[in-house]
Write a protein that holds these residues in place. Structure first.
Motif, PDB file in Angstrom:
ATOM      1  N   HIS A 174       0.850  -1.196   0.000  1.00 12.80           N
ATOM      2  CA  HIS A 174       0.000   0.000   0.000  1.00 12.80           C
ATOM      3  C   HIS A 174       0.879   1.237   0.000  1.00 12.80           C
ATOM      4  CE1 HIS A 174      -3.287   2.731   1.018  1.00 12.80           C
ATOM      5  NE2 HIS A 174      -2.413   3.322   1.792  1.00 12.80           N
ATOM      6  N   ALA A 175       0.460   2.248  -0.756  1.00  9.84           N
ATOM      7  CA  ALA A 175       1.125   3.556  -0.746  1.00  9.84           C
ATOM      8  C   ALA A 175       0.070   4.618  -0.971  1.00  9.84           C
ATOM      9  CB  ALA A 175       2.191   3.638  -1.832  1.00  9.84           C
ATOM     10  N   SER A 176       0.044   5.596  -0.079  1.00 12.46           N
ATOM     11  CA  SER A 176      -0.863   6.733  -0.243  1.00 12.46           C
ATOM     12  C   SER A 176      -0.127   7.993   0.179  1.00 12.46           C
ATOM     13  CB  SER A 176      -2.140   6.551   0.593  1.00 12.46           C
ATOM     14  OG  SER A 176      -1.821   6.461   1.967  1.00 12.46           O
ATOM     15  N   CYS A 177      -0.603   9.133  -0.305  1.00 11.54           N
ATOM     16  CA  CYS A 177       0.079  10.387  -0.019  1.00 11.54           C
ATOM     17  C   CYS A 177      -0.922  11.534   0.038  1.00 11.54           C
ATOM     18  CB  CYS A 177       1.125  10.669  -1.093  1.00 11.54           C
ATOM     19  SG  CYS A 177       2.142  12.123  -0.758  1.00 11.54           S
ATOM     20  N   ASP A 178      -0.799  12.353   1.068  1.00  7.80           N
ATOM     21  CA  ASP A 178      -1.529  13.607   1.161  1.00  7.80           C
ATOM     22  C   ASP A 178      -0.548  14.719   0.834  1.00  7.80           C
ATOM     23  OD1 ASP A 178      -3.966  12.472   2.027  1.00  7.80           O
ATOM     24  OD2 ASP A 178      -3.222  12.376   4.082  1.00  7.80           O
ATOM     25  N   PHE A 179      -0.849  15.477  -0.208  1.00 11.31           N
ATOM     26  CA  PHE A 179       0.008  16.568  -0.659  1.00 11.31           C
ATOM     27  C   PHE A 179      -0.408  17.822   0.107  1.00 11.31           C
ATOM     28  CE2 PHE A 179      -0.690  13.545  -4.107  1.00 11.31           C
ATOM     29  CZ  PHE A 179       0.613  13.136  -4.352  1.00 11.31           C
ATOM     30  N   LEU A 180       0.457  18.315   0.997  1.00 11.35           N
ATOM     31  CA  LEU A 180       0.098  19.404   1.891  1.00 11.35           C
ATOM     32  C   LEU A 180       0.509  20.768   1.359  1.00 11.35           C
ATOM     33  CD1 LEU A 180       1.197  17.611   5.180  1.00 11.35           C
ATOM     34  CD2 LEU A 180      -1.087  17.673   4.135  1.00 11.35           C
ATOM     35  N   ARG A 181       1.702  20.843   0.770  1.00 14.87           N
ATOM     36  CA  ARG A 181       2.234  22.092   0.204  1.00 14.87           C
ATOM     37  C   ARG A 181       3.082  21.719  -1.002  1.00 14.87           C
ATOM     38  NH1 ARG A 181       5.598  25.495   4.214  1.00 14.87           N
ATOM     39  NH2 ARG A 181       6.442  23.553   5.016  1.00 14.87           N
ATOM     40  N   PRO A 182       3.150  22.576  -2.013  1.00 12.63           N
ATOM     41  CA  PRO A 182       3.956  22.227  -3.189  1.00 12.63           C
ATOM     42  C   PRO A 182       5.455  22.365  -2.930  1.00 12.63           C
ATOM     43  CG  PRO A 182       2.941  24.372  -3.496  1.00 12.63           C
ATOM     44  CD  PRO A 182       2.408  23.827  -2.207  1.00 12.63           C
ATOM     45  N   LEU A 183       6.186  21.344  -3.276  1.00 10.19           N
ATOM     46  CA  LEU A 183       7.647  21.411  -3.258  1.00 10.19           C
ATOM     47  C   LEU A 183       8.101  22.021  -4.573  1.00 10.19           C
ATOM     48  CD1 LEU A 183       8.544  17.945  -1.747  1.00 10.19           C
ATOM     49  CD2 LEU A 183       9.453  20.135  -0.947  1.00 10.19           C
ATOM     50  N   THR A 184       9.094  22.874  -4.515  1.00  6.25           N
ATOM     51  CA  THR A 184       9.616  23.517  -5.723  1.00  6.25           C
ATOM     52  C   THR A 184      11.136  23.362  -5.772  1.00  6.25           C
ATOM     53  OG1 THR A 184       9.752  25.649  -4.594  1.00  6.25           O
ATOM     54  CG2 THR A 184       7.760  25.217  -5.879  1.00  6.25           C
ATOM     55  N   TYR A 185      11.652  23.322  -6.977  1.00  2.00           N
ATOM     56  CA  TYR A 185      13.092  23.243  -7.218  1.00  2.00           C
ATOM     57  C   TYR A 185      13.693  24.627  -7.040  1.00  2.00           C
ATOM     58  CZ  TYR A 185      17.495  22.442  -9.582  1.00  2.00           C
ATOM     59  OH  TYR A 185      18.820  22.344  -9.877  1.00  2.00           O
ATOM     60  N   PRO A 186      14.875  24.770  -6.500  1.00  9.73           N
ATOM     61  CA  PRO A 186      15.751  23.754  -5.935  1.00  9.73           C
ATOM     62  C   PRO A 186      15.383  23.469  -4.478  1.00  9.73           C
ATOM     63  CG  PRO A 186      16.890  25.861  -5.901  1.00  9.73           C
ATOM     64  CD  PRO A 186      15.535  26.101  -6.533  1.00  9.73           C
ATOM     65  N   ALA A 187      15.614  22.245  -4.048  1.00 10.63           N
ATOM     66  CA  ALA A 187      15.358  21.867  -2.666  1.00 10.63           C
ATOM     67  C   ALA A 187      15.961  20.496  -2.389  1.00 10.63           C
ATOM     68  CB  ALA A 187      13.860  21.826  -2.382  1.00 10.63           C
ATOM     69  N   THR A 188      16.194  20.253  -1.137  1.00 15.03           N
ATOM     70  CA  THR A 188      16.554  18.925  -0.661  1.00 15.03           C
ATOM     71  C   THR A 188      15.413  18.484   0.241  1.00 15.03           C
ATOM     72  OG1 THR A 188      18.912  19.386  -0.789  1.00 15.03           O
ATOM     73  CG2 THR A 188      18.243  17.564   0.629  1.00 15.03           C
ATOM     74  N   VAL A 189      14.948  17.255   0.024  1.00 15.97           N
ATOM     75  CA  VAL A 189      13.800  16.740   0.759  1.00 15.97           C
ATOM     76  C   VAL A 189      14.269  15.691   1.764  1.00 15.97           C
ATOM     77  CG1 VAL A 189      11.602  15.507   0.550  1.00 15.97           C
ATOM     78  CG2 VAL A 189      12.276  17.170  -1.193  1.00 15.97           C
ATOM     79  N   ARG A 190      13.832  15.864   2.995  1.00 17.95           N
ATOM     80  CA  ARG A 190      14.090  14.867   4.036  1.00 17.95           C
ATOM     81  C   ARG A 190      12.887  13.937   4.083  1.00 17.95           C
ATOM     82  NH1 ARG A 190      13.994  17.889   8.077  1.00 17.95           N
ATOM     83  NH2 ARG A 190      16.164  18.516   7.944  1.00 17.95           N
ATOM     84  N   VAL A 191      13.119  12.651   3.831  1.00 17.73           N
ATOM     85  CA  VAL A 191      12.059  11.650   3.889  1.00 17.73           C
ATOM     86  C   VAL A 191      12.248  10.865   5.185  1.00 17.73           C
ATOM     87  CG1 VAL A 191      10.978   9.672   2.768  1.00 17.73           C
ATOM     88  CG2 VAL A 191      12.034  11.470   1.367  1.00 17.73           C
ATOM     89  N   THR A 192      11.232  10.913   6.042  1.00 10.12           N
ATOM     90  CA  THR A 192      11.283  10.207   7.317  1.00 10.12           C
ATOM     91  C   THR A 192      10.276   9.074   7.302  1.00 10.12           C
ATOM     92  OG1 THR A 192      11.877  12.249   8.486  1.00 10.12           O
ATOM     93  CG2 THR A 192      11.026  10.427   9.828  1.00 10.12           C
ATOM     94  N   HIS A 193      10.756   7.867   7.559  1.00  9.05           N
ATOM     95  CA  HIS A 193       9.892   6.704   7.777  1.00  9.05           C
ATOM     96  C   HIS A 193       9.739   6.539   9.287  1.00  9.05           C
ATOM     97  CE1 HIS A 193      10.863   5.443   3.654  1.00  9.05           C
ATOM     98  NE2 HIS A 193       9.887   4.557   3.758  1.00  9.05           N
ATOM     99  N   LYS A 194       8.519   6.380   9.765  1.00  8.42           N
ATOM    100  CA  LYS A 194       8.271   6.073  11.182  1.00  8.42           C
ATOM    101  C   LYS A 194       7.396   4.828  11.235  1.00  8.42           C
ATOM    102  CE  LYS A 194       6.384   7.837  15.493  1.00  8.42           C
ATOM    103  NZ  LYS A 194       5.715   8.980  16.136  1.00  8.42           N
ATOM    104  N   LEU A 195       7.883   3.789  11.912  1.00 10.29           N
ATOM    105  CA  LEU A 195       7.116   2.557  12.034  1.00 10.29           C
ATOM    106  C   LEU A 195       5.942   2.778  12.986  1.00 10.29           C
ATOM    107  CD1 LEU A 195       6.889  -0.476  11.353  1.00 10.29           C
ATOM    108  CD2 LEU A 195       8.237  -0.913  13.416  1.00 10.29           C
ATOM    109  N   THR A 196       4.730   2.554  12.484  1.00  8.17           N
ATOM    110  CA  THR A 196       3.533   2.762  13.310  1.00  8.17           C
ATOM    111  C   THR A 196       2.862   1.451  13.709  1.00  8.17           C
ATOM    112  OG1 THR A 196       2.145   3.034  11.343  1.00  8.17           O
ATOM    113  CG2 THR A 196       3.060   5.044  12.344  1.00  8.17           C
ATOM    114  N   ARG A 197       3.148   0.368  12.980  1.00 10.06           N
ATOM    115  CA  ARG A 197       2.556  -0.935  13.323  1.00 10.06           C
ATOM    116  C   ARG A 197       3.445  -2.025  12.754  1.00 10.06           C
ATOM    117  NH1 ARG A 197      -0.046  -4.833  11.069  1.00 10.06           N
ATOM    118  NH2 ARG A 197      -0.253  -3.781   9.075  1.00 10.06           N
ATOM    119  N   LEU A 198       3.667  -3.065  13.569  1.00  6.34           N
ATOM    120  CA  LEU A 198       4.437  -4.217  13.125  1.00  6.34           C
ATOM    121  C   LEU A 198       3.599  -5.453  13.376  1.00  6.34           C
ATOM    122  CD1 LEU A 198       7.140  -5.256  11.995  1.00  6.34           C
ATOM    123  CD2 LEU A 198       7.945  -5.442  14.353  1.00  6.34           C
ATOM    124  N   GLY A 199       3.194  -6.108  12.287  1.00  3.16           N
ATOM    125  CA  GLY A 199       2.372  -7.312  12.389  1.00  3.16           C
ATOM    126  C   GLY A 199       3.178  -8.570  12.158  1.00  3.16           C
TER     127      GLY A 199
END
Length: 149
Positions: free
Chosen positions: A68-93
């Motif tokens: 599964h992959a879903s995304c809520d787009f909150l604000r537009p990212l514009t070039y140039p930029a560096t994006v920090r992608v953070t994964h946080k584990l919320t459930r482990l089955g």
């Protein structure tokens, strides 16, 4: 206790992983906004860096799939930029893991630009069925993530 036999830390709810990825000019649309599909590419690159960093061999008889992959787009990212992608584990089955992802612009304290959700499932590719997490896999992933505070 034998130092070579110390128990490895395993992946746990609340653990995080961060990676910084530069935007490319060609990833933008005519309004200089990051194309929506590129948010998923950033998430994919961050996920692949986790997997390769943990030493996963591809191809193999077992491994992860993105269920599964879903995304809520909150604000537009514009070039140039560096994006920090953070994964946080919320459930482990038994065979799945759910992550909340935040995409933030480095140097901008104004909050996330996108919030996403990914579910990964451990699969037996030969049987084409989910399988329980091997302890070794949870340990390798645990080594890639920062423990919850």
């Amino acid at each position: 206790m034998n130092p070579d036999k110390t128990s490895a830390r395993t992946l746990a709810v609340g653990d995080t992983h961060q990676v910084e990825l530069p935007l490319r000019w060609g990833d933008s649309d005519a309004l200089n906004h990051l194309n929506n599909a590129m948010y998923f590419r950033l998430m994919e690159e961050a996920r692949i860096q986790i997997l390769y960093g943990a030493g996963f061999a591809l191809p193999s008889d077992q491994g992860l799939i993105l269920a599964h992959a879903s995304c809520d787009f909150l604000r537009p990212l514009t070039y140039p930029a560096t994006v920090r992608v953070t994964h946080k584990l919320t459930r482990l089955g038994r065979s799945s893991a759910e992550f909340e992802l935040l995409l933030e612009k480095t140097g901008d304290a104004g909050g996330p630009y996108a919030r996403a959700r990914n579910v990964l499932v451990w699969m037996d590719y030969v049987a084409n069925a989910s399988a329980p997490w091997p302890q070794e896999v949870l340990s390798k992933l645990g080594a890639m993530f920062t423990p919850a505070a």
